[in-house]
Scaffold this motif. Structure first.
Motif, mmCIF file in Angstrom:
data_model
loop_
_atom_site.group_PDB
_atom_site.id
_atom_site.type_symbol
_atom_site.label_atom_id
_atom_site.label_comp_id
_atom_site.label_asym_id
_atom_site.label_seq_id
_atom_site.Cartn_x
_atom_site.Cartn_y
_atom_site.Cartn_z
ATOM 1 N N GLU A 41 1.026 -1.204 0.088
ATOM 2 C CA GLU A 41 -0.071 0.038 0.089
ATOM 3 C C GLU A 41 0.868 1.292 0.020
ATOM 4 N N TRP A 42 1.749 1.147 0.731
ATOM 5 C CA TRP A 42 2.934 2.516 0.839
ATOM 6 C C TRP A 42 3.261 2.597 -0.664
ATOM 7 N N GLN A 50 0.952 12.805 -6.418
ATOM 8 C CA GLN A 50 1.397 13.923 -7.377
ATOM 9 C C GLN A 50 2.232 14.840 -6.810
ATOM 10 N N THR A 51 2.380 14.816 -5.403
ATOM 11 C CA THR A 51 3.370 15.742 -4.572
ATOM 12 C C THR A 51 3.900 14.969 -3.666
ATOM 13 N N PRO A 52 4.576 13.825 -3.707
ATOM 14 C CA PRO A 52 5.121 12.982 -2.755
ATOM 15 C C PRO A 52 6.174 13.880 -1.763
ATOM 16 N N ILE A 53 6.270 13.372 -0.660
ATOM 17 C CA ILE A 53 7.130 14.254 0.416
ATOM 18 C C ILE A 53 8.900 13.611 -0.026
ATOM 19 N N ARG A 54 9.437 14.536 -0.122
ATOM 20 C CA ARG A 54 10.966 14.271 -0.683
ATOM 21 C C ARG A 54 11.754 14.273 0.474
ATOM 22 N N ASN A 55 12.784 13.441 0.348
ATOM 23 C CA ASN A 55 13.743 13.175 1.641
ATOM 24 C C ASN A 55 14.971 13.197 0.822
ATOM 25 N N GLY A 56 15.692 14.149 0.908
ATOM 26 C CA GLY A 56 16.862 14.354 0.234
ATOM 27 C C GLY A 56 16.597 14.329 -1.186
ATOM 28 N N ASN A 57 17.267 13.344 -2.124
ATOM 29 C CA ASN A 57 16.872 13.320 -3.461
ATOM 30 C C ASN A 57 15.622 12.253 -3.778
ATOM 31 N N VAL A 58 15.045 11.928 -2.752
ATOM 32 C CA VAL A 58 14.242 10.662 -2.787
ATOM 33 C C VAL A 58 12.666 11.023 -2.272
ATOM 34 N N ASP A 59 11.793 10.469 -3.354
ATOM 35 C CA ASP A 59 10.450 10.876 -2.836
ATOM 36 C C ASP A 59 10.147 9.510 -1.981
ATOM 37 N N SER A 60 9.837 10.213 -0.448
ATOM 38 C CA SER A 60 9.994 8.779 0.394
ATOM 39 C C SER A 60 8.439 8.398 0.811
ATOM 40 N N GLN A 61 7.524 9.287 0.359
ATOM 41 C CA GLN A 61 5.966 8.932 1.173
ATOM 42 C C GLN A 61 5.096 9.799 0.376
#
Ligand SMILES: [Zn+2]
Length: 309
Positions: A41-42, A50-61
């Motif tokens: 699911e995650w 459409q607008t995932p939360i970014r963590n550094g260079n990575v879309d993490s959530q």
């Protein structure tokens, strides 16, 4: 329930996704309750957000509040399909997935299909899925999962990126350790230890000679009750025999002659019943800490004898 051991897998998958390297099919594998559904699911939400939360260079959530996320929350997102079944997954179910994937995405760029417990697929369904896996559509992602990878056609496994989910005891707090059903589950250590391998081979030999009528039950019984990993080793053995009966696998660990003898002695239904019995007992032992292990194993043996005779 928290699944601390899936965090590392999330890290790997999200960086693959951010780099455009996520394959079109993933196969999540692990025991029941280990976090496969949570991870599927995650990932589905992250792919479609459409607008995932970014963590550094990575879309993490996934963000949880864009249009796509809101539609997914309400269960009305048109480009996401989930298939979950406690019964058989039939060929019509898989065909509906194929049709779903053939049309272009209605809202976003890609479509995601989540199919759980694919070990419940009929042979026809498995073949239909194989065809879908061989002809991927760009942008679409299939997230498959199974409680028992040994029951999945090797040709399906080989077309997916395999994601094995295993609890890691070190990642559990003391409290979780006490309450988590998988904290004490033991996994095949690939039998690298010499002593362990010797015990394994002995147990397998005694089981096979008993089943094929060449030795008394008591010898197998004695060894089985004294071996802590006996049930897990039997699970692997029986699942290998079943796959071999289906011609899914030529396992060098089981001699061809022996397989033929087992074939004469036990039909495929009996083997499946034995396998289900092993799974149920393993689950009972893994889930309830207060279960008396010896008693559970003795009850298992009584039922096993009935299935074999
Ligand atoms: Zn979102």
């Amino acid at each position: 329930m928290q699944f601390p051991w899936v965090e590392q897998l999330k890290g790997q998958l999200s960086s693959q996704l951010s780099q455009g390297r996520l394959p079109h099919a993933l196969l999540l594998s692990g025991s029941k309750g280990v976090g496969k559904k949570h991870l599927a699911e995650w990932l589905a939400r992250l792919i479609l957000c459409q607008t995932p939360i970014r963590n550094g260079n990575v879309d993490s959530q996934a963000c949880g509040h864009c249009k796509h996320c809101l539609l997914i929350n309400s269960g009305t997102f048109p480009d996401l399909k989930s298939l979950e079944s406690n019964d058989n997954i039939g060929v019509d179910d898989i065909r509906s997935v194929t049709r779903f994937l053939e049309t272009t995405a209605q809202i976003g760029q890609s479509k995601v299909v989540v199919i759980s417990q694919i070990e419940h697929m009929t042979v026809a369904a498995a073949n239909a899925l194989l065809k879908t896996l061989e002809e991927p559509n760009v942008g679409n992602v299939l997230i498959l999962s199974t409680d028992n990878i040994d029951l999945i056609l090797p040709t399906i496994v080989s077309r997916c990126q395999r994601v094995d989910i295993r609890p890691n005891n070190q990642q559990l707090t003391a409290e979780q350790h006490e309450n988590h059903p998988f904290a004490n589950a033991s996994y095949l250590p690939e039998l690298s230890d010499f002593e362990s391998k010797k015990n394994h081979d002995q147990l397998v030999a005694h089981f096979l000679t008993w089943v094929t009528g060449h030795a008394a039950f008591v010898e197998f019984e004695h060894l089985f009750l004294s071996e802590a990993k006996g049930l897990i080793w039997l699970e692997r053995l029986v699942s290998n025999i079943i796959r071999e009966q289906h011609d899914w696998l030529k396992d060098e660990a089981i001699g061809g002659d022996l397989t033929e003898i087992i074939r004469q002695k036990l039909d495929i239904d009996s083997l499946h019943r034995i396998f289900q019995l092993i799974l149920a007992t393993n689950k009972q032992l893994a889930t309830y800490a207060q279960v008396n292990e010896t008693m559970a194993k003795q009850q298992f043996l009584v039922k096993l004898q009935r299935l074999v005779s």
